[in-house]
Design an enzyme around this catalytic site. Structure first.
Site, PDB file in Angstrom:
ATOM      1  N   GLU A 178      -0.867  -9.252  -0.535  1.00 12.42           N
ATOM      2  CA  GLU A 178      -2.292  -9.458  -0.214  1.00 12.42           C
ATOM      3  C   GLU A 178      -3.137  -9.495  -1.501  1.00 12.42           C
ATOM      4  O   GLU A 178      -4.077 -10.277  -1.607  1.00 12.42           O
ATOM      5  CB  GLU A 178      -2.775  -8.370   0.750  1.00 12.42           C
ATOM      6  CG  GLU A 178      -2.177  -8.578   2.156  1.00 12.42           C
ATOM      7  CD  GLU A 178      -2.441  -7.417   3.088  1.00 12.42           C
ATOM      8  OE1 GLU A 178      -2.075  -6.278   2.739  1.00 12.42           O
ATOM      9  OE2 GLU A 178      -3.008  -7.644   4.179  1.00 12.42           O
TER      10      GLU A 178
ATOM     11  N   GLY B 147       0.407  -4.966   0.865  1.00  9.26           N
ATOM     12  CA  GLY B 147      -0.786  -5.008   0.011  1.00  9.26           C
ATOM     13  C   GLY B 147      -0.543  -5.694  -1.326  1.00  9.26           C
ATOM     14  O   GLY B 147      -1.484  -6.194  -1.939  1.00  9.26           O
TER      15      GLY B 147
ATOM     16  N   GLU C 221       4.465  -5.342   7.395  1.00  6.46           N
ATOM     17  CA  GLU C 221       3.730  -4.306   8.125  1.00  6.46           C
ATOM     18  C   GLU C 221       4.212  -4.087   9.553  1.00  6.46           C
ATOM     19  O   GLU C 221       4.226  -2.951  10.040  1.00  6.46           O
ATOM     20  CB  GLU C 221       2.223  -4.616   8.135  1.00  6.46           C
ATOM     21  CG  GLU C 221       1.531  -4.324   6.810  1.00  6.46           C
ATOM     22  CD  GLU C 221       1.620  -5.446   5.799  1.00  6.46           C
ATOM     23  OE1 GLU C 221       2.378  -6.422   6.022  1.00  6.46           O
ATOM     24  OE2 GLU C 221       0.935  -5.358   4.772  1.00  6.46           O
TER      25      GLU C 221
ATOM     26  N   ALA D 243       0.872  -1.177   0.000  1.00  5.72           N
ATOM     27  CA  ALA D 243       0.000   0.000   0.000  1.00  5.72           C
ATOM     28  C   ALA D 243       0.906   1.223   0.000  1.00  5.72           C
ATOM     29  O   ALA D 243       2.054   1.155   0.464  1.00  5.72           O
ATOM     30  CB  ALA D 243      -0.877  -0.020   1.239  1.00  5.72           C
TER      31      ALA D 243
END
Ligand code: COA
Length: 260
Positions: free
Chosen positions: A115, A112, A135, A66
């Site tokens: 993911e 992300g 993260e 992200a």
């Protein structure tokens, strides 16, 4: 449709969505997530598209996570909304599409990015790929489904280690873990995905949609996967694809599925 952060190309039943922010290692900012939703929606609703491939532009990254610059000053409520909206509009959305989605992991797949790859129906990686959920090194936990899908794919112990260490694993380790199905040299990644996609596209799209639904049910607490399988199996008998598939077999010819 023109996108600021994506390239979308269609060829012989396959729609390829390329995340195109190479200078930011294809990090997922808000606009990219929204465009991905639109592009996946459009491809899923395109009758000619039998398989969707998703990859990153450049040779370095699939998606490096992200976009950290967008959430660095978020508070608790904003953080919660970021995860909830992302899961709904992209990650859960992709997992539940009726068209098969293959991730072509062509480099870093972090946070992300991993993911997103895990939300796809399955993954191939290039030999330079590095995968991880970093993260906790940022004082966060994965928020786009990583704590749920990683243990589903690699087992709890390996997922715990990957998440706690925030480390990256290479493509061969990902293969050993079952996180990716195949590892190939980067130049052959898309062509290998396309070969698999062509095999898929010869089969009944209606049956594949039912199979995706049944397999996904195994991972949904609120539904009984065996019941879903029974229902979807039964429903198959009422489709034109079933009639065509069985007739073609008995007549010793190749099936030409109407997709209904
Ligand atoms: N969010 C925002 N920008 C990112 C990004 C991310 N997740 N990942 C990379 N970028 C940007 C970098 O800030 C840099 O931008 P700049 O040139 O404007 O400074 C550019 O992409 C290139 O990255 P850089 O770090 O210089 O490349 P590198 O080869 O030295 O390192 C990584 C590659 C992947 C190891 C490193 O970029 C990284 O750790 N990224 C963050 C990974 C992460 O924590 N993801 C999870 C987020 S929740």
């Amino acid at each position: 449709m023109k996108y600021n952060n994506l390239l979308v190309a269609y060829n012989t039943g396959i729609t390829t969505i390329t995340i195109n922010r190479p200078k930011k290692l294809n990090a997922l900012n808000k606009e990219t997530i929204s465009e991905l939703h639109e592009a996946f929606y459009a491809a899923d609703n395109d009758a000619d598209t039998k398989v969707i491939l998703v990859t990153g532009s450049g040779e370095k990254a699939f998606v490096a996570g992200a976009d950290i610059s967008e959430f660095a000053d978020f508070d608790v409520d904003e953080g919660k909304a970021l995860a909830a909206e992302g899961q709904k509009h992209l990650f859960d959305f992709v997992e539940n599409l009726s068209t098969p989605v293959i991730a072509a992991v062509n480099g870093f797949a972090l946070g992300g990015g991993l993911e997103l790859a895990m939300a796809c129906h399955f993954r191939l990686a290039s030999d330079n790929a590095k995968l991880g959920l970093p993260e906790v090194s940022l004082g966060l936990i994965p928020g786009y489904g990583g704590t749920q899908r990683l243990p589903q794919l690699v087992g709890k112990g390996r997922a715990m280690e990957m998440i706690m260490t925030a480390g990256m694993i290479d493509a061969n380790k990902a293969l050993e873990y079952g996180l990716v199905n195949h590892v190939v040299i980067q130049e052959e990644l898309l062509s290998t995905c396309q070969k698999i996609a062509i095999k898929i596209s010869r089969n009944s799209p209606v049956a594949i949609e039912a199979a995706i639904k049944a397999v996904n049910s195994n991972f949904k607490n609120e539904v009984d996967g065996f019941s879903v399988e029974i229902n979807e199996f039964g429903r198959s008998f009422g489709t034109d694809d079933f009639e065509e598939g069985t007739s073609a077999f008995l007549e010793k010819r190749k099936a030409d599925f109407p997709g209904k």
